[in-house]
Every structure is written in C-alpha cells, then in structure tokens.
Scaffold this motif. Structure first.
Motif, short mmCIF file in Angstrom:
data_model
loop_
_atom_site.label_atom_id
_atom_site.label_comp_id
_atom_site.label_asym_id
_atom_site.label_seq_id
_atom_site.Cartn_x
_atom_site.Cartn_y
_atom_site.Cartn_z
N MET A 1 0.94 -1.27 0.05
CA MET A 1 0.13 -0.07 0.04
C MET A 1 0.92 1.09 0.03
SD MET A 1 -3.24 1.14 2.55
CE MET A 1 -2.21 1.42 3.92
N ALA A 2 0.55 2.10 -0.69
CA ALA A 2 1.29 3.48 -0.73
C ALA A 2 1.24 4.29 0.49
CB ALA A 2 0.78 4.25 -2.01
N THR A 3 2.27 5.22 0.74
CA THR A 3 1.92 5.89 2.07
C THR A 3 0.99 6.94 1.69
OG1 THR A 3 3.82 7.22 1.06
CG2 THR A 3 4.63 5.55 2.35
N PHE A 4 0.80 7.63 3.03
CA PHE A 4 -0.33 8.62 2.74
C PHE A 4 0.22 9.87 2.13
CE2 PHE A 4 -2.67 12.36 4.13
CZ PHE A 4 -3.82 12.43 3.43
N GLU A 5 1.49 10.14 2.13
CA GLU A 5 2.12 11.26 1.50
C GLU A 5 2.15 11.21 0.12
OE1 GLU A 5 2.83 14.24 2.83
OE2 GLU A 5 2.02 13.18 4.74
N SER A 6 2.28 9.90 -0.35
CA SER A 6 2.25 9.84 -2.06
C SER A 6 1.05 9.76 -2.35
CB SER A 6 3.11 8.47 -2.39
OG SER A 6 2.42 7.50 -1.69
N VAL A 7 0.09 9.18 -1.70
CA VAL A 7 -1.39 9.27 -2.07
C VAL A 7 -1.95 10.81 -2.03
CG1 VAL A 7 -3.89 8.71 -1.29
CG2 VAL A 7 -2.01 7.10 -1.09
N TRP A 8 -1.48 11.52 -0.96
CA TRP A 8 -2.09 13.09 -1.04
C TRP A 8 -1.42 13.78 -2.27
CZ3 TRP A 8 -5.80 15.56 0.80
CH2 TRP A 8 -5.84 16.83 0.76
N ARG A 9 -0.05 13.40 -2.75
CA ARG A 9 0.47 14.22 -3.67
C ARG A 9 -0.18 13.66 -4.90
NH1 ARG A 9 5.26 12.96 -0.84
NH2 ARG A 9 5.49 10.93 -2.15
N SER A 10 -0.90 12.62 -5.11
CA SER A 10 -1.65 12.14 -6.23
C SER A 10 -2.97 12.79 -6.36
CB SER A 10 -1.83 10.82 -6.39
OG SER A 10 -0.59 10.00 -6.56
N ILE A 11 -3.45 12.85 -5.22
CA ILE A 11 -4.81 13.72 -5.14
C ILE A 11 -4.56 15.09 -5.52
CG2 ILE A 11 -6.36 14.95 -3.01
CD1 ILE A 11 -6.19 11.87 -1.89
N GLU A 12 -3.51 15.72 -5.10
CA GLU A 12 -3.25 17.22 -5.32
C GLU A 12 -3.04 17.33 -6.95
OE1 GLU A 12 -0.99 19.27 -1.82
OE2 GLU A 12 0.40 17.87 -2.86
N ALA A 13 -2.30 16.17 -7.44
CA ALA A 13 -1.82 16.15 -8.91
C ALA A 13 -3.07 16.14 -9.91
CB ALA A 13 -0.92 15.07 -9.34
N CYS A 14 -4.21 15.23 -9.24
CA CYS A 14 -5.42 15.03 -10.21
C CYS A 14 -6.46 16.05 -9.81
CB CYS A 14 -5.80 13.86 -9.75
SG CYS A 14 -4.75 12.39 -10.28
N SER A 15 -6.08 17.14 -9.14
CA SER A 15 -7.02 18.53 -8.99
C SER A 15 -7.56 18.63 -10.38
CB SER A 15 -6.44 19.49 -8.25
OG SER A 15 -7.27 20.50 -7.99
#
Length: 85
Positions: A1-15
């Motif tokens: 499972m990905a770390t939350f920090e990498s998940v949050w960066r993906s959430i930001e990138a998909c804005s």
C-alpha cells in the motif's frame, strides 16, 4: 500500500479531473490549503479525513467512512486507479 504522503501528492496532482462516486456520480475538486474543495457542492474535505480513510484501506464502500466529511467523495477519490491508495 502506498504511503499517505504519496497518495496526497496524487490527490493534489489530479485536482480538476473528473472522478466518480461508487454510484457513478461525477464530481471534480480543487486542492487548496490542505483541503479538497468539491466543485459540485459547497463541501470542503480536510486532509486529515483522507489520512484517516487511508489508514482503513482497503475499503469496500463509503459506508465504512460515515464518521468523515463527504464519505462518498473520499471513497471515490481514494479508490480511483489514478490515486493508488
């Protein structure tokens, strides 16, 4: 499972991209000041709620997130293949 920090960066990138709830309802969002601002409603989802949901992964549905703001949206974002939670 990905770390939350990498998940949050993906959430930001998909804005600004279109996501879907489990029921197929389309929505988009912007990330500002560590919060997800939904474009189709006046809801603001805090980063901390995404972190709490991420800790519960894998999820079978938004019903597991009823104690968080906008569980259908959080579920739709975190379980999307672009996010990689």
């Amino acid at each position: 499972m990905a770390t939350f920090e990498s998940v949050w960066r993906s959430i930001e990138a998909c804005s600004g991209q279109v996501f879907h709830t489990k029921r197929g309802i389309p929505f988009s969002y912007d990330v500002r000041h560590g919060q997800v601002h939904l474009a189709n409603t006046n809801r603001i989802l805090p980063r901390t709620d995404f972190a709490r949901a991420h800790a519960l992964m894998p999820l079978s549905g938004p019903g597991q997130l009823q104690d968080l703001q906008g569980p259908s949206y959080i579920f739709g974002i975190l379980t999307d293949r672009r996010i990689g939670a």
